[in-house]
Each structure stands twice: as C-alpha cells, then as structure tokens.
Design an enzyme around this catalytic site. Structure first.
Site, short mmCIF file in Angstrom:
data_model
loop_
_atom_site.label_atom_id
_atom_site.label_comp_id
_atom_site.label_asym_id
_atom_site.label_seq_id
_atom_site.Cartn_x
_atom_site.Cartn_y
_atom_site.Cartn_z
CG HIS A 99 48.25 29.80 26.43
ND1 HIS A 99 47.35 28.15 26.16
CD2 HIS A 99 46.39 30.29 26.47
CE1 HIS A 99 45.75 28.79 25.71
NE2 HIS A 99 45.48 30.08 25.95
CG HIS A 101 45.31 34.43 28.28
ND1 HIS A 101 44.40 34.53 26.89
CD2 HIS A 101 44.44 32.90 28.63
CE1 HIS A 101 44.50 33.79 26.63
NE2 HIS A 101 44.16 32.79 27.28
P1 AMP Z 1 42.72 29.91 25.07
O1 AMP Z 1 41.59 30.40 24.38
O2 AMP Z 1 43.12 30.30 26.19
O3 AMP Z 1 43.80 28.77 24.31
O4 AMP Z 1 43.89 31.36 24.61
C1 AMP Z 1 43.93 31.17 22.81
C2 AMP Z 1 44.79 32.63 22.67
O5 AMP Z 1 45.71 32.75 22.20
C3 AMP Z 1 43.95 33.74 22.29
O6 AMP Z 1 43.34 34.43 23.29
C4 AMP Z 1 43.93 34.04 20.70
O7 AMP Z 1 43.88 34.89 20.46
C5 AMP Z 1 45.96 33.89 20.64
N1 AMP Z 1 46.33 33.79 19.47
C6 AMP Z 1 45.60 33.14 18.41
N2 AMP Z 1 46.73 32.84 17.94
C7 AMP Z 1 47.34 33.40 17.92
C8 AMP Z 1 48.71 33.72 17.57
N3 AMP Z 1 48.90 33.09 15.40
N4 AMP Z 1 49.94 34.97 17.71
C9 AMP Z 1 49.03 35.31 19.47
N5 AMP Z 1 48.14 34.65 19.87
C10 AMP Z 1 47.35 33.69 19.43
#
Ligand code: AMP
Ligand code: ZN
Length: 138
Positions: A99, A101
């Site tokens: 993903h 950001h």
């Molecule tokens: P990463 O650390 O780059 O894998 O980012 C994962 C992101 O996903 C974090 O910023 C979390 O806040 C976000 N996240 C986790 N669960 C959910 C969810 N159910 N809906 C939306 N975002 C989420």
C-alpha cells in the site's frame, strides 16, 4: 488472503471509508491517521511488496496515487502531501499487503518523520554507487 486485513477490506468483510475504487485497486482512509485524510492506496490482489507487483499494477497505482493526491489538495486544509510505502517488516510495514500512504500536509502541522541522516566517509559514497550499479546489472 484469508487473514489479511486489506484483503478483507477489498472483499467487504471489514468496513472501510472508501475514497476510490476500480478493478485493480482501492483507496481507503487510514483508521489511525497521521492527519485527517491520510489515505492508503492498495492493489486488490494480495501482493506483499512493490517488487511483487506486476508492471501494469505499478503503473496503475502510480497513476491513481496522482488522482488521490489531487483530491487531497482539493479537499482543503492541505498544502502538500507525503507519498510513501513501507516495504518489509524492517521498514515499518505492519500489513503485508502492499500500500501507498498519502499523508496530507500543511505548514506547521507538527508531523515529523525521523530522518537520522549521516555522512559518507572517504570514498564511501562512490563505493556504494558502484555497488548498486553492479547489483542492477546482475
Ligand atoms: P504499514 O505500517 O505501512 O503497513 O501501514 C499500515 C496502516 O494500515 C497503518 O497506518 C494502520 O493505521 C492502517 N490500518 C490498519 N488497519 C486498518 C483498517 N482496518 N482500516 C484502515 N486502515 C488500517
Ligand atoms: Zn491482502
């Protein structure tokens, strides 16, 4: 993938605030935003890191990132944005489904990414340049 939060969001098993969706990707609001509007843009297919993405998906996600960024700027309270992706656990990737950001920014918003920058020693920079160029040729 069954245990993946993002796959469950894609399939609709877990709710999310959807910003944009097409056959290859979706963009959702991050549940714990660095700032309101913090968006995650992901391929629908469960692929872990950027290197796992087919070329077509990389190109499509990049194009959609541009569209999301434009939306964030137009949505207000935003002067700029950060676009990044964590790849692998060591980099901070908590969810192993690729993903981007997109973090909306404005002057004085207080967000600080910790850049513990260093300096190269004698010849170290050119040695690293050489090392990476050689790796690219392998
Ligand atoms: P990463 O650390 O780059 O894998 O980012 C994962 C992101 O996903 C974090 O910023 C979390 O806040 C976000 N996240 C986790 N669960 C959910 C969810 N159910 N809906 C939306 N975002 C989420
Ligand atoms: Zn997944």
């Amino acid at each position: 993938m069954k245990n993946c939060i993002f796959c469950q969001i894609v399939s609709g098993k877990i709710p999310a605030e959807r910003i944009l969706e097409d056959s290859l990707c979706i963009a959702i609001l991050d549940i714990n935003p660095l700032r309101p509007g913090h968006t995650l843009l992901l391929p629908k297919e469960h692929l872990e890191t950027m290197l796992d993405l087919p070329e077509k998906t990389v190109a499509h996600l990049t194009k959609q990132a541009q569209i999301v960024a434009r939306g964030l700027l137009k949505a207000g309270e935003t002067e700029g944005y950060n676009l990044f992706a964590n790849n692998h656990k060591c980099s901070g990737q908590a969810i192993p489904h690729f993903h981007f950001h997109l973090v909306p920014r404005r002057t004085g918003d207080g967000i600080k990414f910790q850049w513990n920058t260093g300096v190269y020693g004698d010849d170290e920079m050119s040695a690293w340049g050489m090392r990476i160029r050689e790796a690219l040729e392998k």
